[in-house]
Design a protein around this motif. Structure first.
Motif, PDB file in Angstrom:
ATOM      1  N   ARG A   1      35.548  90.423 -46.176  1.00 41.37           N
ATOM      2  CA  ARG A   1      36.655  90.199 -47.121  1.00 41.37           C
ATOM      3  C   ARG A   1      37.810  89.466 -46.455  1.00 41.37           C
ATOM      4  O   ARG A   1      38.419  88.574 -47.047  1.00 41.37           O
ATOM      5  N   LYS A   2      38.126  89.825 -45.207  1.00 36.32           N
ATOM      6  CA  LYS A   2      39.220  89.159 -44.486  1.00 36.32           C
ATOM      7  C   LYS A   2      38.887  87.700 -44.207  1.00 36.32           C
ATOM      8  O   LYS A   2      39.755  86.826 -44.304  1.00 36.32           O
TER       9      LYS A   2
ATOM     10  N   CYS B   1      31.397  85.253 -38.121  1.00 34.97           N
ATOM     11  CA  CYS B   1      32.852  85.461 -38.049  1.00 34.97           C
ATOM     12  C   CYS B   1      33.217  86.914 -37.792  1.00 34.97           C
ATOM     13  O   CYS B   1      33.782  87.607 -38.634  1.00 34.97           O
ATOM     14  N   ARG B   2      32.890  87.362 -36.598  1.00 32.75           N
ATOM     15  CA  ARG B   2      33.281  88.673 -36.106  1.00 32.75           C
ATOM     16  C   ARG B   2      33.955  88.446 -34.766  1.00 32.75           C
ATOM     17  O   ARG B   2      33.242  88.132 -33.826  1.00 32.75           O
ATOM     18  N   PRO B   3      35.237  88.507 -34.655  1.00 27.74           N
ATOM     19  CA  PRO B   3      36.216  88.840 -35.689  1.00 27.74           C
ATOM     20  C   PRO B   3      36.423  87.680 -36.653  1.00 27.74           C
ATOM     21  O   PRO B   3      35.996  86.551 -36.405  1.00 27.74           O
TER      22      PRO B   3
ATOM     23  N   ILE C   1      40.880  84.304 -45.640  1.00 24.12           N
ATOM     24  CA  ILE C   1      41.334  83.164 -44.840  1.00 24.12           C
ATOM     25  C   ILE C   1      40.889  81.870 -45.509  1.00 24.12           C
ATOM     26  O   ILE C   1      41.680  80.927 -45.667  1.00 24.12           O
ATOM     27  N   LEU C   2      39.630  81.804 -45.901  1.00 22.35           N
ATOM     28  CA  LEU C   2      39.104  80.590 -46.534  1.00 22.35           C
ATOM     29  C   LEU C   2      39.811  80.295 -47.849  1.00 22.35           C
ATOM     30  O   LEU C   2      40.166  79.147 -48.130  1.00 22.35           O
ATOM     31  N   GLU C   3      40.015  81.311 -48.667  1.00 23.29           N
ATOM     32  CA  GLU C   3      40.630  81.112 -49.986  1.00 23.29           C
ATOM     33  C   GLU C   3      42.104  80.746 -49.891  1.00 23.29           C
ATOM     34  O   GLU C   3      42.630  80.082 -50.793  1.00 23.29           O
ATOM     35  N   ASN C   4      42.773  81.140 -48.826  1.00 20.30           N
ATOM     36  CA  ASN C   4      44.197  80.855 -48.683  1.00 20.30           C
ATOM     37  C   ASN C   4      44.480  79.472 -48.115  1.00 20.30           C
ATOM     38  O   ASN C   4      45.636  79.071 -48.017  1.00 20.30           O
ATOM     39  N   LEU C   5      43.438  78.740 -47.755  1.00 15.74           N
ATOM     40  CA  LEU C   5      43.613  77.385 -47.247  1.00 15.74           C
ATOM     41  C   LEU C   5      43.281  76.404 -48.363  1.00 15.74           C
ATOM     42  O   LEU C   5      42.140  76.335 -48.817  1.00 15.74           O
TER      43      LEU C   5
END
Length: 114
Positions: free
Chosen positions: A15-16, A104-106, A20-24
């Motif tokens: 979800r995090k 993508c971890r983290p 990140i992807l959606e906020n760019l």
């Protein structure tokens, strides 16, 4: 830029990463809920190759029966077969862009391919 995320909405890291992807604004995101629509064996092999990791490194251990099935020591082909049959074994989230693929971890690892 286009990005595809293999996503599990129940996973906080997934979800995090999606946030990140959606906020760019420069990123057009395709979300694939891999538990409902798992990638093919060939696609998984390509994703891991492009990420520079082995299928065994992309194997989810926590919350699965991977260790009981001896999958961490299994061949890459056997791991891929198990992942296709039981997609909960796929560690998440995987993100693919034209710049590459990352597990993508983290979640900040996604920035390496944006």
């Amino acid at each position: 830029m286009k990005a595809t995320i293999w996503h599990n909405p129940k996973c906080g890291t997934s979800r995090k990463t999606l946030a990140i992807l959606e906020n760019l604004s420069k990123v057009d995101v395709t979300v694939v809920e891999y538990l409902k629509d798992p990638p093919s064996k060939a696609k998984l092999a390509q994703l891991y190759k492009d990420a520079g990791i082995t299928p065994n490194e992309g194997l989810r251990i926590r919350g699965t029966d991977a260790e009981e099935r001896d999958l961490p020591a299994a061949s890459a082909d056997a791991v891929l077969e198990a992942m296709v049959a039981d997609p909960i074994l796929i560690e998440r989230p995987l993100v693919e862009t034209e710049k590459g693929v990352r597990l993508c971890r983290p979640q900040d690892k996604v920035l390496e391919i944006l």
